[in-house]
Design a protein around this motif. Structure first.
Motif, mmCIF file in Angstrom:
data_model
loop_
_atom_site.group_PDB
_atom_site.id
_atom_site.type_symbol
_atom_site.label_atom_id
_atom_site.label_comp_id
_atom_site.label_asym_id
_atom_site.label_seq_id
_atom_site.Cartn_x
_atom_site.Cartn_y
_atom_site.Cartn_z
ATOM 1 N N GLY A 162 0.809 -1.060 -0.191
ATOM 2 C CA GLY A 162 0.115 -0.013 -0.098
ATOM 3 C C GLY A 162 1.032 0.908 -0.044
ATOM 4 N N ALA A 163 0.287 1.897 0.649
ATOM 5 C CA ALA A 163 1.285 3.242 0.251
ATOM 6 C C ALA A 163 2.996 2.972 1.201
ATOM 7 C CB ALA A 163 0.141 4.614 1.356
ATOM 8 N N ALA A 164 2.613 2.366 2.099
ATOM 9 C CA ALA A 164 4.007 2.843 2.594
ATOM 10 C C ALA A 164 5.409 2.235 1.411
ATOM 11 C CB ALA A 164 4.695 1.967 3.893
ATOM 12 N N MET A 165 5.079 2.155 0.164
ATOM 13 C CA MET A 165 6.117 1.505 -0.178
ATOM 14 C C MET A 165 5.302 2.044 -1.818
ATOM 15 S SD MET A 165 8.197 -0.906 0.067
ATOM 16 C CE MET A 165 8.331 -1.448 1.877
ATOM 17 N N LEU B 215 6.211 5.393 -2.989
ATOM 18 C CA LEU B 215 7.966 5.562 -3.457
ATOM 19 C C LEU B 215 8.456 5.296 -4.010
ATOM 20 C CD1 LEU B 215 8.821 8.136 -0.122
ATOM 21 C CD2 LEU B 215 8.128 8.862 -2.542
ATOM 22 N N VAL B 216 9.213 3.383 -3.325
ATOM 23 C CA VAL B 216 9.641 2.211 -3.979
ATOM 24 C C VAL B 216 9.137 2.206 -5.868
ATOM 25 C CG1 VAL B 216 11.070 0.503 -3.535
ATOM 26 C CG2 VAL B 216 10.725 1.484 -1.222
ATOM 27 N N LYS B 217 7.737 1.663 -5.186
ATOM 28 C CA LYS B 217 7.210 1.314 -6.893
ATOM 29 C C LYS B 217 6.656 2.086 -7.928
ATOM 30 C CE LYS B 217 3.140 -0.887 -8.083
ATOM 31 N NZ LYS B 217 2.279 0.105 -9.352
ATOM 32 N N SER B 218 7.357 3.640 -7.583
ATOM 33 C CA SER B 218 7.599 3.776 -8.641
ATOM 34 C C SER B 218 8.813 4.159 -8.684
ATOM 35 C CB SER B 218 6.995 5.602 -8.385
ATOM 36 O OG SER B 218 7.501 6.496 -7.199
ATOM 37 N N ASP B 219 9.484 4.633 -7.310
ATOM 38 C CA ASP B 219 10.907 4.596 -8.278
ATOM 39 C C ASP B 219 11.975 3.572 -9.307
ATOM 40 O OD1 ASP B 219 13.384 5.641 -8.075
ATOM 41 O OD2 ASP B 219 14.374 3.972 -6.666
ATOM 42 N N ILE B 220 11.165 1.749 -8.965
ATOM 43 C CA ILE B 220 11.284 0.620 -9.254
ATOM 44 C C ILE B 220 11.295 0.163 -11.121
ATOM 45 C CG2 ILE B 220 11.308 -1.603 -9.616
ATOM 46 C CD1 ILE B 220 11.283 -1.751 -5.817
ATOM 47 N N LEU C 297 3.736 4.114 7.542
ATOM 48 C CA LEU C 297 1.895 3.311 7.200
ATOM 49 C C LEU C 297 2.284 1.900 6.182
ATOM 50 C CD1 LEU C 297 1.995 6.419 4.594
ATOM 51 C CD2 LEU C 297 0.952 5.975 6.011
ATOM 52 N N ALA C 298 4.075 1.286 6.905
ATOM 53 C CA ALA C 298 3.407 -0.098 6.526
ATOM 54 C C ALA C 298 2.335 -0.985 6.941
ATOM 55 C CB ALA C 298 5.055 -0.417 6.923
ATOM 56 N N PRO C 299 1.515 -2.196 5.523
ATOM 57 C CA PRO C 299 0.557 -2.307 6.911
ATOM 58 C C PRO C 299 0.837 -3.825 8.265
ATOM 59 C CG PRO C 299 1.829 -3.236 4.685
ATOM 60 C CD PRO C 299 2.205 -2.035 4.950
ATOM 61 N N ASP C 300 -0.486 -4.252 8.423
ATOM 62 C CA ASP C 300 0.473 -4.527 10.108
ATOM 63 C C ASP C 300 0.601 -5.739 9.103
ATOM 64 O OD1 ASP C 300 -0.033 -5.940 12.297
ATOM 65 O OD2 ASP C 300 -1.594 -7.427 10.867
ATOM 66 N N ARG C 301 1.752 -6.480 9.655
ATOM 67 C CA ARG C 301 2.346 -7.730 8.855
ATOM 68 C C ARG C 301 2.081 -9.139 9.104
ATOM 69 N NH1 ARG C 301 7.629 -9.807 11.146
ATOM 70 N NH2 ARG C 301 8.194 -12.033 10.452
ATOM 71 N N ASN C 302 1.238 -8.924 9.905
ATOM 72 C CA ASN C 302 0.086 -10.776 9.771
ATOM 73 C C ASN C 302 -0.750 -10.248 8.576
ATOM 74 O OD1 ASN C 302 1.185 -11.619 11.937
ATOM 75 N ND2 ASN C 302 0.183 -11.002 13.339
ATOM 76 N N LYS C 303 -1.256 -9.288 8.156
ATOM 77 C CA LYS C 303 -2.420 -9.168 7.803
ATOM 78 C C LYS C 303 -1.821 -8.863 6.180
ATOM 79 C CE LYS C 303 -6.208 -6.395 9.144
ATOM 80 N NZ LYS C 303 -5.646 -5.146 9.811
ATOM 81 N N PHE C 304 0.098 -8.538 6.121
ATOM 82 C CA PHE C 304 0.327 -8.233 4.793
ATOM 83 C C PHE C 304 0.483 -9.864 4.176
ATOM 84 C CE2 PHE C 304 5.066 -8.831 2.746
ATOM 85 C CZ PHE C 304 4.810 -7.826 1.777
ATOM 86 N N MET C 305 1.369 -10.619 5.623
ATOM 87 C CA MET C 305 2.327 -11.267 5.064
ATOM 88 C C MET C 305 1.370 -12.710 4.656
ATOM 89 S SD MET C 305 5.144 -12.164 5.584
ATOM 90 C CE MET C 305 6.196 -13.447 6.238
ATOM 91 N N GLU C 306 -0.388 -12.722 4.935
ATOM 92 C CA GLU C 306 -1.836 -13.843 4.472
ATOM 93 C C GLU C 306 -2.239 -13.575 3.486
ATOM 94 O OE1 GLU C 306 -5.891 -13.264 6.454
ATOM 95 O OE2 GLU C 306 -3.992 -13.768 8.278
#
Length: 203
Positions: A44-47, A49-54, A153-162
């Motif tokens: 989501g929002a946390a990445m 910048l990274v996503k547009s850069d890559i 803004l990083a997502p919850d870890r467990n939700k992300f892994m799911e």
């Protein structure tokens, strides 16, 4: 059939990154980088910048490759051309694109490794540690503060892994991705260092 995870396509793609002579091929390398984008999207929002850069750096290198696929079949050929024409250090160069793409991938590999090895870390901790080990020293104050803010803004870890899990063994695939992809990134750094271009900082 074995279960799949979000890493399955990139693990498959990595088998084709090298030519029979052991040289890095442009299109397969960029394709693997592209296959990592859906994983970043799940942050989501946390990445953003990274996503547009890559994404931007992949597009830049792809455009160059598409301009003459036989000439630029090998990844480092576009750097050689720019080194010869003395344009490699320009911010819009493919050399710069390859350097920052490699650095962003370093960050992601480190992040995935942290998620596998530190089960008790929050996503923010995993991101911040990876950033400190990889991109931070190349970023100026502005990029660094934007990044630090985004990590909140990083997502919850467990939700992300799911979300990225799929039906396969996620931790095993994540580790396999890190161990298989790291050598390619190291090779890029070694090559860029050999032409004196591995230490460019963000402008």
């Amino acid at each position: 059939m074995e279960g799949t995870t979000v890493f399955t396509p990139s693990l498959e793609g990595m088998k084709h990154v090298k030519s029979e002579g052991g040289e890095m091929l442009t299109k397969p390398f960029l394709d693997v980088c592209k296959l990592v984008l859906p994983v970043i999207e799940k942050f989501g929002a946390a990445m953003t910048l990274v996503k547009s850069d890559i994404g931007g750096n992949i597009s830049r290198l792809e455009a160059k490759y598409n301009s003459d696929p036989s000439k630029f079949e090998l990844l480092y050929s576009m750097v050689h051309v720019e080194v010869e024409s003395k344009t490699a250090k320009a911010s819009s160069s493919c050399t710069n694109g390859l350097l920052w793409l490699t650095r962003a991938m370093d960050f992601l590999v480190e992040l995935f490794r942290n998620l596998v090895e530190h089960h008790d870390w929050t996503m923010s901790q995993a991101c911040t540690d990876s950033y400190a080990k990889t991109l931070k020293k190349w970023h100026g104050w502005l990029a660094s503060s934007s990044f630090t803010l985004a990590m909140k803004l990083a997502p919850d870890r467990n939700k992300f892994m799911e979300v990225i899990g799929g039906s396969g063994d996620l931790n095993a695939d994540m580790m396999k991705f890190c161990s298989t992809f790291s050598p390619f990134l190291e090779e890029n750094h070694k090559f860029l260092a050999s032409v004196g271009l591995d230490d460019l900082k963000a402008s």
